[in-house]
Design a protein around this motif. Structure first.
Motif, mmCIF file in Angstrom:
data_model
loop_
_atom_site.group_PDB
_atom_site.id
_atom_site.type_symbol
_atom_site.label_atom_id
_atom_site.label_comp_id
_atom_site.label_asym_id
_atom_site.label_seq_id
_atom_site.Cartn_x
_atom_site.Cartn_y
_atom_site.Cartn_z
ATOM 1 N N LEU A 127 0.841 -1.203 0.000
ATOM 2 C CA LEU A 127 0.000 0.000 0.000
ATOM 3 C C LEU A 127 0.873 1.249 0.000
ATOM 4 N N PHE A 128 1.946 1.182 0.779
ATOM 5 C CA PHE A 128 2.889 2.278 0.852
ATOM 6 C C PHE A 128 3.476 2.552 -0.536
ATOM 7 N N TYR A 134 2.268 9.431 -5.507
ATOM 8 C CA TYR A 134 1.269 10.475 -5.272
ATOM 9 C C TYR A 134 1.733 11.509 -4.262
ATOM 10 N N TRP A 135 2.972 11.375 -3.822
ATOM 11 C CA TRP A 135 3.545 12.443 -3.014
ATOM 12 C C TRP A 135 3.967 13.591 -3.914
ATOM 13 N N LEU A 138 0.415 16.616 -8.933
ATOM 14 C CA LEU A 138 -0.282 16.065 -10.109
ATOM 15 C C LEU A 138 0.264 16.649 -11.411
ATOM 16 N N LEU A 139 0.547 17.951 -11.386
ATOM 17 C CA LEU A 139 1.054 18.623 -12.574
ATOM 18 C C LEU A 139 2.366 18.001 -13.034
ATOM 19 N N ILE A 140 3.245 17.766 -12.065
ATOM 20 C CA ILE A 140 4.564 17.234 -12.396
ATOM 21 C C ILE A 140 4.442 15.802 -12.899
ATOM 22 N N ARG A 141 3.515 15.041 -12.281
ATOM 23 C CA ARG A 141 3.325 13.672 -12.751
ATOM 24 C C ARG A 141 2.789 13.658 -14.178
ATOM 25 N N THR A 142 1.888 14.605 -14.489
ATOM 26 C CA THR A 142 1.316 14.637 -15.836
ATOM 27 C C THR A 142 2.374 15.025 -16.864
ATOM 28 N N VAL A 143 3.231 15.991 -16.507
ATOM 29 C CA VAL A 143 4.306 16.382 -17.422
ATOM 30 C C VAL A 143 5.267 15.213 -17.629
ATOM 31 N N PHE A 183 -5.869 7.751 -16.154
ATOM 32 C CA PHE A 183 -5.734 6.450 -15.489
ATOM 33 C C PHE A 183 -4.622 6.510 -14.447
ATOM 34 N N TYR A 184 -3.484 7.075 -14.851
ATOM 35 C CA TYR A 184 -2.349 7.141 -13.939
ATOM 36 C C TYR A 184 -2.617 8.101 -12.780
ATOM 37 N N SER A 185 -3.326 9.198 -13.073
ATOM 38 C CA SER A 185 -3.598 10.193 -12.031
ATOM 39 C C SER A 185 -4.462 9.623 -10.913
ATOM 40 N N TYR A 186 -5.424 8.787 -11.294
ATOM 41 C CA TYR A 186 -6.449 8.420 -10.319
ATOM 42 C C TYR A 186 -6.442 6.945 -9.924
ATOM 43 N N LEU A 187 -5.435 6.195 -10.364
ATOM 44 C CA LEU A 187 -5.408 4.747 -10.080
ATOM 45 C C LEU A 187 -5.566 4.402 -8.587
#
Lengths: 306, 343
Positions: A127-128, A134-135, A138-143, A183-187
């Motif tokens: 789980l960890f 997700y730490w 969101l913007l950086i993950r999307t880029v 999908f990746y943002s909200y998995l």
């Protein structure tokens, strides 16, 4: 973890019954200020007359809803026809969010099942690990996703190197990129509720079914899935609803060639159009759609528990 | 993304450095458009605490002010047409004669512009052009034509990034078709609508924030871009060239305006005077790679700026035109065309 609240002799459910009003007060105040008031404002604004270049004139008008549903041509003087533009934009967003939800479910369900069936100590680690990405904002993950998928990016380099493809796949600026981004943002919103449901599932039921000669497929379909269904529904709602209004992934990964609901509404307030009542009306229509959806889920949920 | 980081970093550093300042100055500015050292210099010279918020488009600035931010900020930096719109909306304060000691430093060509006659609300900040850049590894042919954007050769089709900005896209489209920007001729408007629908099939994306990055990374072979931003893309190593189409290109000027109900009007005027000093505004040009509208900046400028290809149109370049301000009925048709383009 499982069943912790049910065992033991803690406070009974109605211990604080007399204080209910006071206990609910903070929640009600927060909800009224942060949710009910803005929604009420939006509702009022959607029925006002637009002011040129943003703002409203305090006169009742149905123009915003008229613009949403009726097409009067480029110059606004043709006989009204049904306006497909905005319905198309809504449909596109629903479709994208739906595809992202399905993708999350396909990946999230086995993942959650796997985690929930590990020994208790390992579960915490898994789980960890799920939450670590997700730490990051969101913007950086999307880029980052865009860098990963681009024509000269690692994904294409790897596939080319392995000889799977001859020419780079153009994924960025397509619908697929948007779906992957959502999908990746909200998995985790899919994995966590399903995990909670599977963890509570009593595996003795599966064993009993197997003893009675049920095949693995039958056990999955008729025993496990119905039991974890609330978790699946919660996960789907949690992924679908934010995907529907998202504009980060569509703008960055989809190239913003086409409006999504989120960017259409943003344009009415921040863009050249400056049509606040129309933005408010589109928001109200979106809100209504989501409400209908949630009510349908809630009904399905309560039928289930009866 | 970068602007978010910059904004918060600025807010932090500014708040920290101004413990015992005399007064305050609240700036509403574009992202990545003023060097931090210059703000520090002003803060030190006048013992003023400087706070800055940023926006990413002229329309976003207008929306924020109309939604109630007026009275919070002292100065903002709208583009030419937005100065005219904001003045019309009553969002600007008037600078009385003699209130700005350095007003005489403004270059004559910018002292009485059509968007702010007599400079009663604004002073020049920076000016430049909006055109597009082409990756020379991908396309070696002629680039000084708007056909590159609206009717591109097969090599460039599907590799074009447009600015996600109605004003810039539609002004360029008007130049391409040779029609006025606020046309009321129905045939022209229908043709414009049809032309854009066709052109869109060649476009990969609409993005303003990453206009530079997509050129540097090679994700786009053609990108609509501001000249200074383009110079930065070139400096970052991309083999890109800025185009000056023979049909014309967009010219803009950003201006520092005195906002209505400015809480620190005195400091706002001091800041405007500060930015009219050649040394200070030259520091902005060196940072942003655009051109100042003030006399006597030359000695302070980075020598490379004078020869920068993005700021020096060739003789055969078409005219540079400002974005026009249309009346409501006309603007509504243009809004409809933009929605059609992006639906």
């Amino acid at each position: 973890m499982a069943g912790g609240a049910a065992s033991g002799g803690g406070p009974r459910a109605d211990t604080y019954a007399a204080d209910r009003t006071w206990l609910l007060l903070p929640a009600w105040v927060t909800l009224s200020i942060l949710v009910l008031a803005p929604v009420a404002m939006m509702l009022v604004y959607s029925f006002l007359t637009k002011e040129f270049r943003g703002g409203v004139i305090w006169e009742f008008s149905l123009a915003a809803y008229d613009q949403f549903f009726f097409d009067r041509g480029l110059f606004g003087d043709e006989p009204p026809r049904i306006e497909w533009t905005y319905i198309l934009i809504f449909w596109r967003s629903i479709w994208q969010a739906g595809a992202a939800t399905l993708l999350s479910l396909l990946i999230g369900l086995p993942t959650a099942y796997y985690i929930a069936t590990r020994p208790a100590r390992q579960r915490a680690v898994w789980l960890f690990l799920i939450t670590i990405p997700y730490w990051v904002n969101l913007l950086i993950r999307t880029v980052s996703m865009k860098f990963l998928l681009r024509d000269q990016g690692p994904l294409n380099d790897a596939l080319l190197g392995l000889g799977v493809i001859d020419a780079p796949l153009s994924i960025v600026n397509t619908n697929l990129a948007v779906q992957l981004g959502l999908f990746y943002s909200y998995l985790p919103f899919m994995v966590l509720p399903i995990y909670a449901a599977v963890e509570r599932y009593n595996f003795a039921l599966s064993e009993a079914a197997a003893d009675l000669y049920a095949t693995r497929w039958v056990i999955l379909r008729r025993i496990l899935l119905p039991n974890v269904r609330p978790g699946i529904i919660a996960g789907c709602v949690l992924v679908f609803v934010p995907s529907l209004g998202s504009f980060l992934a569509p703008d960055l990964l989809g190239g913003a060639r086409n409006f999504m609901i989120g960017s259409l509404i943003e344009e009415q307030f921040k863009g050249n159009a400056g049509n606040w009542p129309f933005g408010a009306a589109a928001s109200m229509i979106l809100l209504t759609l989501v409400l209908i959806l949630l009510l349908a889920f809630a009904r399905a949920q309560s039928r289930e528990s009866r | 993304m970068k602007k978010l980081l910059t904004t918060s970093a600025l807010a932090l550093s500014l708040a920290a450095g101004a413990a015992s300042a005399e007064g305050k100055l609240v700036i509403y500015h574009w992202f990545e458009y003023i060097p931090q050292e210059l703000l520090d210099k002003f803060a030190a010279e006048h013992d003023v605490e400087v706070v800055m918020d940023t926006y990413d488009s002229n329309e976003a600035l207008l929306a924020a002010l109309k939604a109630g931010a007026i009275g919070t900020y002292d100065v903002a930096v709208p583009g030419d047409y937005m100065v005219q719109i904001m003045a019309g909306e009553g969002l600007l304060d008037t600078i009385a004669e003699g209130e700005l000691a350095n007003k005489g430093n403004i270059q004559p060509q910018w002292a009485d512009p059509a968007f702010d006659p007599g400079r009663t609300h604004s002073i020049p900040y920076q000016w430049g052009s909006t055109s597009f850049m082409v990756n020379r590894d991908v396309w070696q042919g002629d680039i000084n034509t708007t056909d590159i954007l609206f009717n591109p050769p097969a090599e460039l089709s599907g590799k074009i990034n447009m600015l996600d900005s109605q004003g810039e896209v539609l002004a360029m489209a008007a130049l391409h078709m040779g029609i006025p920007q606020c046309s009321t001729d129905r045939e022209q408007l229908k043709a414009l609508n049809a032309m854009l629908q066709e052109a869109k099939t060649h476009w990969a994306s609409f993005n303003s924030d990453t206009a530079k990055e997509v050129l540097v990374s090679g994700d786009a072979a053609v990108g609509q871009i501001y000249d200074g931003f383009g110079a930065k893309a070139r400096a970052e190593g991309a083999n890109v060239e800025y185009a000056f189409p023979t049909q014309g290109y967009v010219v803009w000027m950003d201006n520092v305006v005195l906002l209505k109900d400015a809480p620190n009007r005195e400091n706002a005027l001091k800041f405007m005077d500060f930015l009219l000093e050649p040394e200070n505004i030259a520091a902005v040009s060196n940072y942003a790679r655009y051109v100042a509208g003030v006399e006597g900046v030359a000695p302070y400028l980075d020598p490379e700026l004078a020869t920068q290809p993005e700021s020096n149109p060739p003789a055969e370049a078409g005219p540079g035109v400002f974005i026009a301000v249309c009346d409501q009925a006309t603007q509504e048709v243009y809004d409809q065309i933009w929605t059609n383009l992006k639906k």
